[in-house]
Each structure stands twice: as C-alpha cells, then as structure tokens.
Design a protein around this motif. Structure first.
Motif, PDB file in Angstrom:
ATOM      1  N   SER A 132     -25.931 -11.470  18.127  1.00 55.64           N
ATOM      2  CA  SER A 132     -24.983 -10.255  17.855  1.00 55.64           C
ATOM      3  C   SER A 132     -23.595 -10.770  17.705  1.00 55.64           C
ATOM      4  N   ASN A 133     -22.885  -9.934  17.233  1.00 57.23           N
ATOM      5  CA  ASN A 133     -21.319 -10.179  16.927  1.00 57.23           C
ATOM      6  C   ASN A 133     -20.744 -10.120  18.215  1.00 57.23           C
ATOM      7  N   VAL A 134     -19.895 -11.003  18.464  1.00 59.06           N
ATOM      8  CA  VAL A 134     -19.111 -10.841  19.867  1.00 59.06           C
ATOM      9  C   VAL A 134     -17.662 -10.763  19.586  1.00 59.06           C
ATOM     10  N   GLN A 135     -17.137 -11.063  18.465  1.00 61.69           N
ATOM     11  CA  GLN A 135     -15.567 -10.939  18.180  1.00 61.69           C
ATOM     12  C   GLN A 135     -15.729 -10.926  16.450  1.00 61.69           C
ATOM     13  N   THR A 136     -14.856 -10.023  15.956  1.00 67.14           N
ATOM     14  CA  THR A 136     -14.847 -10.113  14.542  1.00 67.14           C
ATOM     15  C   THR A 136     -13.239 -10.212  14.262  1.00 67.14           C
ATOM     16  N   PHE A 137     -12.758 -11.244  13.272  1.00 67.11           N
ATOM     17  CA  PHE A 137     -11.536 -11.598  12.822  1.00 67.11           C
ATOM     18  C   PHE A 137     -11.160 -11.154  11.636  1.00 67.11           C
ATOM     19  N   THR A 138     -10.003 -10.534  11.303  1.00 69.16           N
ATOM     20  CA  THR A 138      -9.426 -10.025  10.045  1.00 69.16           C
ATOM     21  C   THR A 138      -8.572 -10.871   9.742  1.00 69.16           C
ATOM     22  N   ILE A 139      -8.903 -11.310   8.450  1.00 70.85           N
ATOM     23  CA  ILE A 139      -7.929 -12.573   7.786  1.00 70.85           C
ATOM     24  C   ILE A 139      -7.025 -11.903   6.536  1.00 70.85           C
ATOM     25  N   LYS A 140      -5.972 -11.673   6.735  1.00 64.14           N
ATOM     26  CA  LYS A 140      -5.035 -10.643   5.702  1.00 64.14           C
ATOM     27  C   LYS A 140      -4.167 -12.108   4.521  1.00 64.14           C
ATOM     28  N   ARG A 141      -3.865 -11.358   3.674  1.00 65.67           N
ATOM     29  CA  ARG A 141      -3.183 -12.364   2.698  1.00 65.67           C
ATOM     30  C   ARG A 141      -2.132 -11.608   2.282  1.00 65.67           C
ATOM     31  N   MET A 142      -1.049 -12.139   1.688  1.00 62.24           N
ATOM     32  CA  MET A 142       0.342 -11.510   1.121  1.00 62.24           C
ATOM     33  C   MET A 142      -0.050 -10.623  -0.085  1.00 62.24           C
ATOM     34  N   ASP A 143       0.364  -9.612  -0.252  1.00 60.72           N
ATOM     35  CA  ASP A 143       0.348  -8.890  -1.576  1.00 60.72           C
ATOM     36  C   ASP A 143       1.489  -9.105  -2.433  1.00 60.72           C
ATOM     37  N   LEU A 144       1.581 -10.197  -3.204  1.00 69.65           N
ATOM     38  CA  LEU A 144       2.667 -10.579  -4.173  1.00 69.65           C
ATOM     39  C   LEU A 144       3.196  -9.350  -4.944  1.00 69.65           C
ATOM     40  N   ASP A 145       2.273  -8.474  -5.336  1.00 67.69           N
ATOM     41  CA  ASP A 145       2.551  -7.365  -6.106  1.00 67.69           C
ATOM     42  C   ASP A 145       3.697  -6.562  -5.399  1.00 67.69           C
ATOM     43  N   PHE A 146       3.532  -6.434  -4.274  1.00 70.32           N
ATOM     44  CA  PHE A 146       4.428  -5.373  -3.591  1.00 70.32           C
ATOM     45  C   PHE A 146       5.790  -5.838  -3.673  1.00 70.32           C
ATOM     46  N   PHE A 147       5.966  -7.247  -3.653  1.00 68.80           N
ATOM     47  CA  PHE A 147       7.523  -7.724  -3.713  1.00 68.80           C
ATOM     48  C   PHE A 147       8.011  -7.694  -5.096  1.00 68.80           C
ATOM     49  N   GLU A 148       7.016  -7.744  -6.041  1.00 64.66           N
ATOM     50  CA  GLU A 148       7.489  -7.826  -7.390  1.00 64.66           C
ATOM     51  C   GLU A 148       7.937  -6.470  -7.856  1.00 64.66           C
ATOM     52  N   LYS A 149       7.408  -5.444  -7.460  1.00 67.17           N
ATOM     53  CA  LYS A 149       7.592  -4.017  -7.810  1.00 67.17           C
ATOM     54  C   LYS A 149       9.113  -3.567  -7.255  1.00 67.17           C
ATOM     55  N   GLY A 150       9.285  -4.130  -6.273  1.00 67.42           N
ATOM     56  CA  GLY A 150      10.594  -3.632  -5.561  1.00 67.42           C
ATOM     57  C   GLY A 150      10.485  -2.544  -4.549  1.00 67.42           C
TER      58      GLY A 150
END
Length: 76
Positions: free
Chosen positions: A57-75
C-alpha cells in the motif's frame, strides 16, 4: 518440488516461488532435466508485488513540480 514436476507425465513447465533464495545446485539441477522451470526468489517476488500492487500500500506520495517557462515568456 523439481522431482515432483519431473515425475509428472503430462507436465513440462513449472514455476517455483520462494521468499528466500535458490541454491546454485537447485538451478543447475533444473537445467539438467527435461522440463521448463521459472524460479522466482524473494527479490523477484518483491519486485513483482510492487509492480502489480499486490500485498503493498502507498504510505506517502510526493508531487514533483517543474517550472512552466511559458508563464514567464507571456508576461504578466
């Protein structure tokens, strides 16, 4: 177990599972008989249990995030 399979007339395949390890002699003996055997030792059994979620059974789940580079390009 191998001797039982060897004496079976219409059986030519088998799976032997242990939670421990197989001896080198057992593996060598299985190669010398006219049967096809699959050995699953404790390590392989554990791998299969995790892979197919059997008895675990699952004991703990981790979420791994990455940067959304499009967010910074759009302004903003």
């Amino acid at each position: 177990m191998v001797k039982t399979l060897k004496s079976a007339r219409n059986q030519n395949k088998g799976i032997i599972i242990t939670k421990s390890r197989f001896t080198k002699e057992a593996i060598e003996y299985s190669k010398s008989i006219d049967k096809s055997l699959i050995f699953i030792d404790g390590m392989k059994l554990t791998e299969l249990m995790f892979l197919y979620n059997v008895g675990v059974s699952n004991v703990q789940t981790f979420t791994i995030k990455r940067m959304d580079l499009d967010f910074f390009e759009k302004g903003l």
